[in-house]
Write a protein that holds these residues in place. Structure first.
Motif, PDB file in Angstrom:
ATOM      1  N   ALA A 298       0.868  -1.184   0.000  1.00 59.81           N
ATOM      2  CA  ALA A 298       0.000   0.000   0.000  1.00 59.81           C
ATOM      3  C   ALA A 298       0.901   1.229   0.000  1.00 59.81           C
ATOM      4  CB  ALA A 298      -0.925   0.000   1.217  1.00 59.81           C
ATOM      5  N   VAL A 299       0.721   2.105  -0.983  1.00 65.55           N
ATOM      6  CA  VAL A 299       1.594   3.269  -1.106  1.00 65.55           C
ATOM      7  C   VAL A 299       0.805   4.549  -0.878  1.00 65.55           C
ATOM      8  CG1 VAL A 299       3.106   2.043  -2.703  1.00 65.55           C
ATOM      9  CG2 VAL A 299       1.295   3.473  -3.621  1.00 65.55           C
TER      10      VAL A 299
ATOM     11  N   ILE B  15       0.339   3.878 -11.336  1.00 69.26           N
ATOM     12  CA  ILE B  15       0.541   4.513 -10.036  1.00 69.26           C
ATOM     13  C   ILE B  15       0.759   5.998 -10.280  1.00 69.26           C
ATOM     14  CG2 ILE B  15       1.933   4.600  -7.940  1.00 69.26           C
ATOM     15  CD1 ILE B  15       0.395   2.001  -8.248  1.00 69.26           C
ATOM     16  N   ARG B  16      -0.136   6.829  -9.785  1.00 73.80           N
ATOM     17  CA  ARG B  16      -0.072   8.261 -10.087  1.00 73.80           C
ATOM     18  C   ARG B  16       1.061   8.961  -9.345  1.00 73.80           C
ATOM     19  NH1 ARG B  16      -5.602  10.840  -8.904  1.00 73.80           N
ATOM     20  NH2 ARG B  16      -4.684  12.581 -10.052  1.00 73.80           N
ATOM     21  N   ASP B  17       1.404   8.475  -8.149  1.00 74.18           N
ATOM     22  CA  ASP B  17       2.492   9.080  -7.369  1.00 74.18           C
ATOM     23  C   ASP B  17       3.444   7.980  -6.924  1.00 74.18           C
ATOM     24  OD1 ASP B  17       4.178  10.520  -5.767  1.00 74.18           O
ATOM     25  OD2 ASP B  17       2.668  11.101  -4.287  1.00 74.18           O
ATOM     26  N   THR B  18       4.526   7.819  -7.662  1.00 73.94           N
ATOM     27  CA  THR B  18       5.495   6.776  -7.320  1.00 73.94           C
ATOM     28  C   THR B  18       6.477   7.223  -6.250  1.00 73.94           C
ATOM     29  OG1 THR B  18       7.028   7.496  -9.068  1.00 73.94           O
ATOM     30  CG2 THR B  18       5.380   5.823  -9.655  1.00 73.94           C
ATOM     31  N   GLN B  19       6.641   8.538  -6.065  1.00 70.62           N
ATOM     32  CA  GLN B  19       7.749   9.054  -5.270  1.00 70.62           C
ATOM     33  C   GLN B  19       7.410   9.406  -3.830  1.00 70.62           C
ATOM     34  OE1 GLN B  19       9.456   7.830  -8.002  1.00 70.62           O
ATOM     35  NE2 GLN B  19      10.955   8.963  -6.801  1.00 70.62           N
TER      36      GLN B  19
ATOM     37  N   LYS C  57       5.384   4.190   2.259  1.00 70.09           N
ATOM     38  CA  LYS C  57       4.955   2.952   1.611  1.00 70.09           C
ATOM     39  C   LYS C  57       4.975   1.802   2.616  1.00 70.09           C
ATOM     40  CE  LYS C  57       6.465   4.052  -3.129  1.00 70.09           C
ATOM     41  NZ  LYS C  57       6.894   5.456  -2.922  1.00 70.09           N
ATOM     42  N   LEU C  58       3.919   0.996   2.580  1.00 68.16           N
ATOM     43  CA  LEU C  58       3.763  -0.120   3.511  1.00 68.16           C
ATOM     44  C   LEU C  58       3.838  -1.444   2.745  1.00 68.16           C
ATOM     45  CD1 LEU C  58       3.058  -0.973   6.483  1.00 68.16           C
ATOM     46  CD2 LEU C  58       0.654  -0.980   5.749  1.00 68.16           C
ATOM     47  N   PHE C  59       4.718  -2.332   3.191  1.00 70.28           N
ATOM     48  CA  PHE C  59       4.886  -3.656   2.599  1.00 70.28           C
ATOM     49  C   PHE C  59       4.551  -4.700   3.656  1.00 70.28           C
ATOM     50  CE2 PHE C  59       7.688  -0.689   0.580  1.00 70.28           C
ATOM     51  CZ  PHE C  59       7.794  -1.067  -0.748  1.00 70.28           C
TER      52      PHE C  59
ATOM     53  N   GLU D   9      -2.957   2.313  -4.093  1.00 69.46           N
ATOM     54  CA  GLU D   9      -2.522   3.702  -3.966  1.00 69.46           C
ATOM     55  C   GLU D   9      -3.532   4.438  -3.095  1.00 69.46           C
ATOM     56  OE1 GLU D   9      -1.836   5.644  -7.669  1.00 69.46           O
ATOM     57  OE2 GLU D   9      -0.784   7.336  -6.749  1.00 69.46           O
ATOM     58  N   VAL D  10      -3.050   5.007  -1.994  1.00 70.26           N
ATOM     59  CA  VAL D  10      -3.926   5.556  -0.963  1.00 70.26           C
ATOM     60  C   VAL D  10      -3.652   7.045  -0.773  1.00 70.26           C
ATOM     61  CG1 VAL D  10      -4.693   5.325   1.423  1.00 70.26           C
ATOM     62  CG2 VAL D  10      -3.837   3.310   0.188  1.00 70.26           C
TER      63      VAL D  10
END
Length: 330
Positions: free
Chosen positions: A191-192, A230-234, A238-240, A276-277
């Motif tokens: 979840a990013v 993914i609209r915002d990669t940067q 980020k949760l793994f 993407e959150v």
């Protein structure tokens, strides 16, 4: 002189072979070396052991806590204390239902960040599991994140920037979204955090014109290389879950600021679902990003990533890889 058809074909084939050979030579020259983990980097200090270095865990070990918070830090004596206070305040409010650890991975700081954080942990947070790890050489943010992820003990692992730009309470949004992605943490999921919903708000509009140009240019290139979904990669939030971290981080090669893109490309290749959150975010003074240098690095590293994948030099395993001293370049 007029070339006949066979001579023209020969010339074209020769040019193509030379072009591919030149590209491959440049690719090898530009590709980063394997990431080496030195023996001293496999240890940490904490408030309970300020002078004796203790061994870190491995991502291959079973989880021991619910959450690992991985904070990459480079010369962060000014910004990290406030961010740490906000982080701990939220995590302590959930302590009865969620155990946690905090890994501060110092990326070769020159301002004494490790010692300052150790002193802070000892004086202000003696009961909090804060582990301070020191990399011997500066790798870049991506290298520090990778190191923390490969040595975290959490069932889930959060990477978060040291500047406190992301609202830490929004961890709960990522946590809930991950539970919606997969019913069990035995299945990989990510979840990013995303700032895409803020693009036309004051939080982003007030940024410099050059940084906004860089942002839009990056989005265009990302659509070309395959992570346009993914609209915002940067966003550095980020949760793994542990299975996703086991699958992805041993095969990370890029260690500078574009490393997030490689993580998402790896997730796509491994069919790891990504949510993407939208989260809250604000600009924090003191950024170490040089936009012109970063732009050139971005183009080079995206080319390097795609080239190494195309030629099969950077591979991934469809399963749980064994973590070693270096990333899997072949």
């Amino acid at each position: 002189m007029v070339l006949d058809q066979s001579s023209l074909v020969y010339l074209l084939v020769t040019s193509l072979v030379l072009g591919i050979s030149l590209f491959y030579a440049v690719l090898i020259l530009w590709s980063p070396p394997p990431i080496i983990t030195r023996e001293g980097e496999r240890k940490y200090r904490s408030a309970s052991s300020p002078s004796k270095y203790l061994p870190l865990a491995s991502i291959e070990d079973p989880a021991e806590v619910d959450l690992s918070v991985v904070i990459p830090a480079y010369n962060e004596t000014e910004r990290l204390p406030e961010m740490l206070a906000t982080t701990i305040k939220h995590l302590e409010s959930l302590k009865g239902s969620r155990s946690y650890e905090i890994l501060i991975v110092d990326d070769g700081s020159s301002d004494g960040t490790p010692d300052v954080m150790l002193k802070l942990a000892t004086s202000e947070y003696p009961g909090v599991d804060i582990r301070i790890v020191q990399l011997e050489k500066n790798l870049g943010k991506g290298g520090a994140v990778r190191h923390g992820m490969l040595h975290g003990r959490g069932r889930r692992l959060l990477m978060v920037d040291a500047d406190g730009a992301s609202r830490f309470e929004d961890l709960e949004l990522l946590w809930k979204s991950m539970e919606e992605l997969t019913p069990s943490d035995e299945d990989p999921a990510i979840a990013v955090g995303s700032r895409a919903h803020l693009v036309k708000t004051e939080a982003v509009v007030r940024r410099s014109v050059l940084r906004n140009i860089l942002m839009y240019g990056l989005h265009t290139v990302l659509r070309i290389v395959g992570v346009g979904h993914i609209r915002d990669t940067q966003c550095g939030f980020k949760l793994f879950n542990r299975e996703a971290a086991r699958l992805i981080f041993p095969y990370q090669h890029i260690t500078n600021w574009i490393f997030d893109v490689e993580l998402l490309l790896l997730a796509k290749r491994l069919h790891v679902p990504v949510a993407e959150v939208p989260i809250e975010w604000h600009e924090v003074p003191g950024s170490k990003l040089n936009v012109m240098t970063a732009s050139l690095q971005m183009l080079r590293d995206l080319l390097v990533m795609r080239g190494n994948q195309l030629f099969g030099r950077w591979k991934v395993a469809q399963g749980r890889p064994a973590t070693g001293k270096s990333s899997g370049t072949s």
